[in-house]
Design an enzyme around this catalytic site. Structure first.
Site, PDB file in Angstrom:
ATOM      1  CE  LYS A 156      -2.915 -10.085  -6.363  1.00  0.00           C
ATOM      2  NZ  LYS A 156      -3.635 -10.424  -4.984  1.00  0.00           N
TER       3      LYS A 156
ATOM      4  CG  ASP B  94      -3.460  -8.993  -1.290  1.00  0.00           C
ATOM      5  OD1 ASP B  94      -4.575  -8.337  -1.541  1.00  0.00           O
ATOM      6  OD2 ASP B  94      -2.729  -9.441  -2.518  1.00  0.00           O
TER       7      ASP B  94
END
Ligand code: ATR
Length: 291
Positions: free
Chosen positions: A73, A109
């Site tokens: 990420k 997210d």
């Protein structure tokens, strides 16, 4: 989804290591099918040293977009052409959109966390929020709240207090919303909750098989508090059960999981995600113990 693949099928993927337990393929393939898109979504295991090659393939194969998961990420960022402002602040990307070979990183997210709130009729602007834990999930949530001017109080156990302080300093500096970090203990939790409108558990406490644990004593929960647990297995953690019993509004980790996927779906396809179907698929997987 082989019954509907054709020469025109487009491919999305999640890349990470490991990826075999991901629920994203089931969730997205059901969504593509539901709205009649000739697209397919696969999970691809990509080792750290092959990340750059994998990102180049997104362009080479003209994939509409991908999800990026642990451990890529952060490392994916320099390989992209640009970042959405919230992803840039967070410094982590879980969704990439490919527009004619130009790759832009997003953090759904964070935006999925917020959408799960607003879709449940909760608007947290201008309030204060208590976040338990200071890991990767807490990072996305702290930025998401601070970015909507909800001042985060990050509480972490003593062993991880330094990590929490670093996160709080970064969030304060980047968003301009005052964010503080304190040790997670009864006194600090009681004080912080008195001023807060939302409580988020971003630790794994309460997750199966640890289902009888909660970091929050039930007597601190109240009807005007929104209680959000990122744990999705079980769907109703002890914290959420006790919050419900106290009359509080609750949001489960399933909603965050579904909404991070739904926002990515929206970004890739430009279409309204069939959220109910996506949630149904996740609930089915969870009920079958398929995780
Ligand atoms: P993720 O990336 O999913 O957020 P993580 O990076 O492992 O996962 O972070 C989990 C967070 O929950 C951490 O802040 C962790 O505390 P430390 O920073 O001290 O490691 C916190 N956590 C995990 N188990 C906990 C427990 N039993 N009690 C309190 N906090 C806990």
């Amino acid at each position: 989804m082989t019954d509907r693949l054709s020469g025109k099928s487009k491919t999305c993927a999640v890349i990470g290591d490991p990826v075999e337990h991901s629920m994203s393929p089931a969730m997205h393939n059901a969504a593509f099918k539901e709205i009649g898109l000739d697209w397919v979504y696969v999970a691809l295991r990509v080792r750290a040293e092959k990340l750059a090659a994998a990102i180049e393939r997104v362009r080479a194969f003209d994939m509409p977009g991908i999800n990026v998961t642990i451990p890529h990420k952060i490392q994916v960022i320099p390989l992209l052409d640009g970042l959405n402002p919230l992803a840039e602040k967070i410094g982590a990307v879980n969704t990439v959109v490919n527009e004619n070979g130009v790759l832009t990183g997003f953090n759904t997210d964070a935006s999925g966390f917020l959408r799960a709130l607003t879709e449940n009729g909760i608007r947290p602007e201008g309030t204060s929020g208590v976040i338990l834990g200071a890991g990767g999930a807490s990072r996305a949530i702290s930025f998401a709240l601070a970015n909507t001017r909800v001042a985060p109080v990050i509480l972490n156990r003593a062993s991880g207090l330094e990590r929490a302080k670093q996160l709080a300093a970064t969030v304060s500096k980047t968003t301009g919303t005052e964010t503080i970090a304190l040790e997670l203990n009864r006194g600090n939790l009681t004080d912080a909750l008195k001023k807060a409108d939302i409580l988020v558990n971003s630790t794994s406490v309460g997750m199966s098989p640890d289902t009888e644990n909660s970091l929050v004593p039930a007597e601190l929960l109240r009807p005007d508090l929104v209680v959000y647990d990122i744990v999705y297995n079980p769907v109703k953690t002890r914290l959420l059960r006790e919050a419900e019993a106290a009359g509080a509004a609750t949001v489960s980790g399933v909603d965050m999981l579904v909404w991070q996927g739904a926002v990515a779906f929206e970004l890739w396809t430009g279409k309204k995600p069939p959220v109910d179907i996506m949630k149904k698929v996740v609930m089915k997987h969870l009920s079958e113990g398929n995780i």
